[in-house]
Design a protein around this motif. Structure first.
Motif, mmCIF file in Angstrom:
data_model
loop_
_atom_site.group_PDB
_atom_site.id
_atom_site.type_symbol
_atom_site.label_atom_id
_atom_site.label_comp_id
_atom_site.label_asym_id
_atom_site.label_seq_id
_atom_site.Cartn_x
_atom_site.Cartn_y
_atom_site.Cartn_z
ATOM 1 N N VAL A 147 -10.684 27.218 -18.377
ATOM 2 C CA VAL A 147 -9.385 26.367 -18.586
ATOM 3 C C VAL A 147 -8.469 27.592 -18.002
ATOM 4 N N ARG A 164 -7.482 16.891 -21.878
ATOM 5 C CA ARG A 164 -8.542 15.728 -22.622
ATOM 6 C C ARG A 164 -9.591 16.976 -23.321
ATOM 7 N N GLY A 165 -9.422 16.431 -24.336
ATOM 8 C CA GLY A 165 -10.822 16.889 -25.631
ATOM 9 C C GLY A 165 -11.002 16.163 -27.238
ATOM 10 N N GLU A 166 -11.599 17.151 -27.744
ATOM 11 C CA GLU A 166 -11.760 15.967 -29.243
ATOM 12 C C GLU A 166 -10.462 16.900 -29.843
ATOM 13 N N LYS A 171 -5.723 21.564 -28.201
ATOM 14 C CA LYS A 171 -4.681 20.718 -26.864
ATOM 15 C C LYS A 171 -2.852 21.783 -27.261
ATOM 16 N N TRP A 278 -7.724 12.371 -27.028
ATOM 17 C CA TRP A 278 -8.689 12.582 -27.710
ATOM 18 C C TRP A 278 -10.146 11.568 -27.402
ATOM 19 N N SER A 280 -11.123 8.293 -24.444
ATOM 20 C CA SER A 280 -11.042 7.745 -23.159
ATOM 21 C C SER A 280 -10.332 6.864 -22.045
ATOM 22 N N LEU A 302 -6.198 17.345 -14.127
ATOM 23 C CA LEU A 302 -6.403 17.130 -15.926
ATOM 24 C C LEU A 302 -6.844 18.660 -16.122
ATOM 25 N N ASP A 304 -9.436 19.246 -19.278
ATOM 26 C CA ASP A 304 -10.872 18.859 -19.752
ATOM 27 C C ASP A 304 -11.445 20.176 -21.092
ATOM 28 N N PRO A 306 -12.598 22.303 -24.079
ATOM 29 C CA PRO A 306 -14.418 21.966 -24.118
ATOM 30 C C PRO A 306 -14.029 22.080 -25.964
#
Length: 428
Positions: A147, A164-166, A171, A278, A280, A302, A304, A306
């Motif tokens: 990252v 993008r991430g949970e 973020k 978070w 899609s 983009l 991502d 982790p």
């Protein structure tokens, strides 16, 4: 030898085998401790000794790690860890063991260090030179190193970035890092959670308003785009934008102009947009709730982010950082090796945010300087997750065991139907 499924946390001085298929090629052994990570490649038939002494192949300066703490070797395509008579032992899945056969991506705890083992090709950047950590970002695991490489490549340009991430993965911290190391660092950084904007005020918050534009608009006010002129605008939860706002945001991104509510003229703005989600966006575009053209405009770059379960070797450093920040409230606290083992074995559906909350509760619960295993165990509150991506099969098994095999009780703890929980157990 006894053989158990992944997630079994029964203890004992025996061999613990986590069922898996053999893996071809070298393994990457990564040790994460509060002082920083170290790692190396391990090939078939090779063995490495981890410890704090000079005789160790992988050395970590941690007083809870013995001089020759444990050995890791690869045999028949599988990684095997063996305790070498250490003081604090080797912990796998929350249980102290003498020997364990590990699955790819599995971790164990030695002292207060978390050691992750996985096939080298699956760990991006494992053999690349270490990159300088990003400002404000804690953790230098292989996943976070990748990252950091991405962020340092894109920070100097002005193209929009989509993180993008949970939920709780960090973020917002990465967005600040992008701004901090870029050429706009001396100008404004404006964060805005668009998912919380009242529909009737969203236009004004983003683009500003003139005096008298609507009831309560007693004075003119700049919107987020104007406030961020020359700097960075961070749009969090961008997937929650309504379709009408998506059209207006797209126009601003394409034209570089905003028109405040109630104004006749447009105003030029120079803003770098970093957004986060978070959800899609691919799925939302397919469902018609998010514009494909806006998605393409936001996702020029983009990144991502982790989840914590994919960067477990960062847990010691993250925990020390959190506890240091809580010192004024709870006093000086440190984790015992068993407590670190408990943290490393947990699935972390709420990611770093959940880790911070768990440590806060555990630090308040601890009656002494040391936070023990029981303090952590009593502070873990399973987090209900709304999406499939937020619950791994490992975490589902962990919750099933915690509820003594009662799938209905585990599903209720997560706030999902029993059928959904069964799907998570099977990895579907």
């Amino acid at each position: 030898m006894r053989e158990v499924e992944v997630g079994d946390t029964r203890g004992g001085d025996e061999t613990l085998e986590l069922r898996q298929a053999a893996t071809a090629g070298p393994w990457w052994i990564e040790v994460g401790a509060a002082c920083g990570p170290v790692g190396l490649l391990l090939r078939e038939g090779e063995r490495v000794v981890f410890g704090s002494g000079r005789a160790a192949d992988l050395r970590v300066a941690d007083r809870t790690v013995s001089g020759r703490h444990c050995g890791v070797r690869v045999e028949r395509g599988r990684a095997v860890v063996e305790d070498l008579g250490s003081t604090n032992g080797v912990v796998v899945g929350g249980a102290r063991v003498e020997r364990a056969i590990l699955e790819p991506g599995a971790s164990f705890v030695a002292g207060r260090a978390v050691v992750t083992c996985g096939p080298a090709p699956a760990l991006l950047g494992a053999s690349e030179p270490t990159v300088e950590p990003l400002p404000g970002v804690i953790g230098s695991s292989t996943a976070m190193q990748e990252v950091a490489r991405q962020v340092r490549r894109i920070a100097a340009v002005r193209g929009p970035v989509l993180l993008r991430g949970e939920t709780g993965a960090g973020k917002d911290v990465l967005a600040r890092a992008i701004h901090a190391i870029g050429p706009r660092h001396a100008r404004a950084y404006v964060p805005l959670n668009v998912g919380t904007l009242p529909r009737e005020l969203a236009d004004a918050e983003l683009f500003g308003h003139e005096r008298g534009a609507f009831t309560g608009a007693h004075i003119a006010r700049d919107g987020a785009f104007t406030e961020a002129h020359g700097g960075t605008l961070f749009l969090d939860e961008v997937a929650e934008l309504t379709l009408d706002l998506q059209v207006k945001l797209l126009r601003v991104l394409e034209d570089g102009e905003v028109r405040a509510v109630g104004a006749r003229l447009r105003r030029k703005v120079d803003v770098r947009v970093v957004s986060a989600t978070w959800a899609s966006l691919d799925e939302r575009v397919g469902a018609g709730s998010f514009r494909a053209d806006l998605y393409q405009r936001l996702a020029v770059f983009l990144v991502d982010v982790p989840p914590l379960r994919d960067r477990r070797s960062d847990i010691p450093a993250l925990a020390e950082h959190v506890l240091r920040g809580l010192r004024d409230e709870v006093g000086a606290k440190e984790l015992t090796p068993g407590a670190v083992g408990k943290l490393a074995a947990y699935g972390w559906p709420g990611n770093v945010r959940e880790l911070r909350n768990v440590l806060y509760r555990a630090a308040l619960r601890a009656s002494a300087v040391s936070i023990c295993t029981d303090d952590v165990a009593r502070s873990l509150h399973p987090v209900a997750c709304a999406t499939r991506a937020q619950v791994s099969s490992d975490h589902a098994r962990e919750l099933l065991e915690r509820h003594e095999g009662n799938a209905s009780a585990a599903a209720r703890a997560l706030g999902v139907p029993r059928s959904t929980f069964r799907d998570w157990l099977s990895g579907r």
